[in-house]
Design an enzyme around this catalytic site. Structure first.
Site, PDB file in Angstrom:
ATOM      1  CD  GLN A 123      -3.315  -4.532   6.564  1.00  0.00           C
ATOM      2  OE1 GLN A 123      -3.249  -3.585   5.785  1.00  0.00           O
ATOM      3  NE2 GLN A 123      -3.911  -5.662   6.253  1.00  0.00           N
TER       4      GLN A 123
ATOM      5  CG  ASP B 228      -9.998  -0.150   4.086  1.00  0.00           C
ATOM      6  OD1 ASP B 228      -9.608  -0.421   2.930  1.00  0.00           O
ATOM      7  OD2 ASP B 228      -9.349  -0.408   5.121  1.00  0.00           O
TER       8      ASP B 228
ATOM      9  CE  LYS C 254      -3.851  -2.289   2.281  1.00  0.00           C
ATOM     10  NZ  LYS C 254      -4.558  -2.603   3.518  1.00  0.00           N
TER      11      LYS C 254
END
Ligand code: NAP
Length: 297
Positions: A98, A121, A54
């Site tokens: 995460q 997200d 990422k």
């Protein structure tokens, strides 16, 4: 006849180039670039490798990236305070935590603490609600479903009036992609069926699909005879079926019997190299969108 391959690796390159160009234009005009923070708790090797990818992608497209690594024993209140800090940081447009988190931390509580306007997200209940309403309400579509829709559109597959069958009803793939495909608007307007383990005639439903989206996590679940000739098949499944002794890498298979299916379908995604590369790409797009919303650009 062999189906047209819908390659996520190629589509990713195009989208990342588009994002890079837009970031440069915004920088020129407004003097800012998107800011993304990735919060990693502990040292889970899989999490470290996702986060590394990422970060690498964020740098590639010209974002400011902060990697905030916390020790495994951070307390829940301290993690919530950290999120609050980034919620109030004007230079941050996207906050990623995460997963998985250590057992002593309530994941739901943590994810729900992220400002919905920085939840790139798209998992915060506010963003799930916005997705359900559709249209201009949608801010951050969840990344894997957004990648799936983008692949279908870029492959030139007609979605309006199409029979879409989604295998799987998870909150991260099945339910959101089904919801996105039935919305009014471009790349959608489909007639959608969701099937799962309690569905009576799985094969019968799949056979009707002009667009078949499979996210079950069962290698080879979809048999070639379940596929409508000429249809579009999107295989989301990523299943480790063994280890390549020469390379030491996992052997991956999708949920569809690819070799046989590609002789029947009109277009199909491979595994690996299909849906997989799209998720981080769409995360970058959501972070750029977040800055654009803020700037009214
Ligand atoms: P999940 O939460 O395990 O959900 C799987 C769904 O498939 C469930 O709704 C389940 O039905 C259904 N299902 C399982 N076996 C079935 C069967 N035999 N017949 C019909 N339905 C069946 O999985 P997920 O998180 O959505 O992920 C699905 C797959 O996609 C996994 O292989 C995952 O690794 C992959 N994935 C890939 C990406 C990516 O490439 N970027 C991202 C996310 C997920 P019930 O609800 O009835 O149990």
């Amino acid at each position: 006849m062999s189906a047209k391959l819908i390659k996520g690796t190629e589509i990713r390159e195009k989208i990342l180039e588009e994002i890079t160009k837009e970031v440069a234009e915004i920088k020129e005009k407004h003097g800012v670039v998107p800011g993304l923070v990735t919060i990693l708790v502990g040292e889970n090797p899989a999490s470290i490798s996702y986060v590394t990818l990422k970060i690498k992608t964020a740098h590639r497209v010209g974002f400011t990236e902060i990697q905030d690594t916390q020790s495994e024993d951070i307390s829940e209140p301290d993690l919530l305070a950290l999120i609050d800090k980034y919620n109030n940081d004007d230079s941050i447009n996207g906050i990623l935590v995460q997963l998985p988190l250590p057992k002593h931390i309530d994941e739901k509580k943590v994810l729900n603490a992220i400002d919905p306007d920085k939840d790139v997200d798209g998992f915060h209940p506010v963003n799930v609600g916005r997705l359900m309403i559709g249209g201009n309400e949608v801010k951050f579509p969840p990344c894997t479903p957004a990648g799936i829709q983008e692949m279908i559109v870029r492959a030139g597959v007609e979605t309006s009036g199409a029979e879409v069958v989604v295998v799987g009803r998870s909150n991260i793939v099945g339910k959101p992609i089904a919801n996105m495909m039935l919305q009014k608007g471009p790349g959608a307007n489909s007639t959608v069926t969701i099937v799962h383990t309690r569905t009576k005639d799985l094969a019968g439903h799949c056979k009707r699909a002009d667009i078949l989206i499979v996210a079950a996590g069962v290698p080879g679940l979809v048999k070639p005879e379940w596929i409508k000739p000429g249809s579009c098949v999107i295989d989301v499944g990523v299943n480790r079926i063994g280890m390549n002794e020469k390379t030491g890498k996992a052997i991956l298979r999708g949920d569809v019997d690819f070799d046989a299916a590609k002789e029947i379908a009109g277009s199909i995604t491979p595994v690996p190299g299909g849906v997989g590369p799209m998720t981080i790409t769409m995360l970058m797009r959501n972070t750029l969108k977040s800055l654009k919303f803020k700037l009214g650009a």
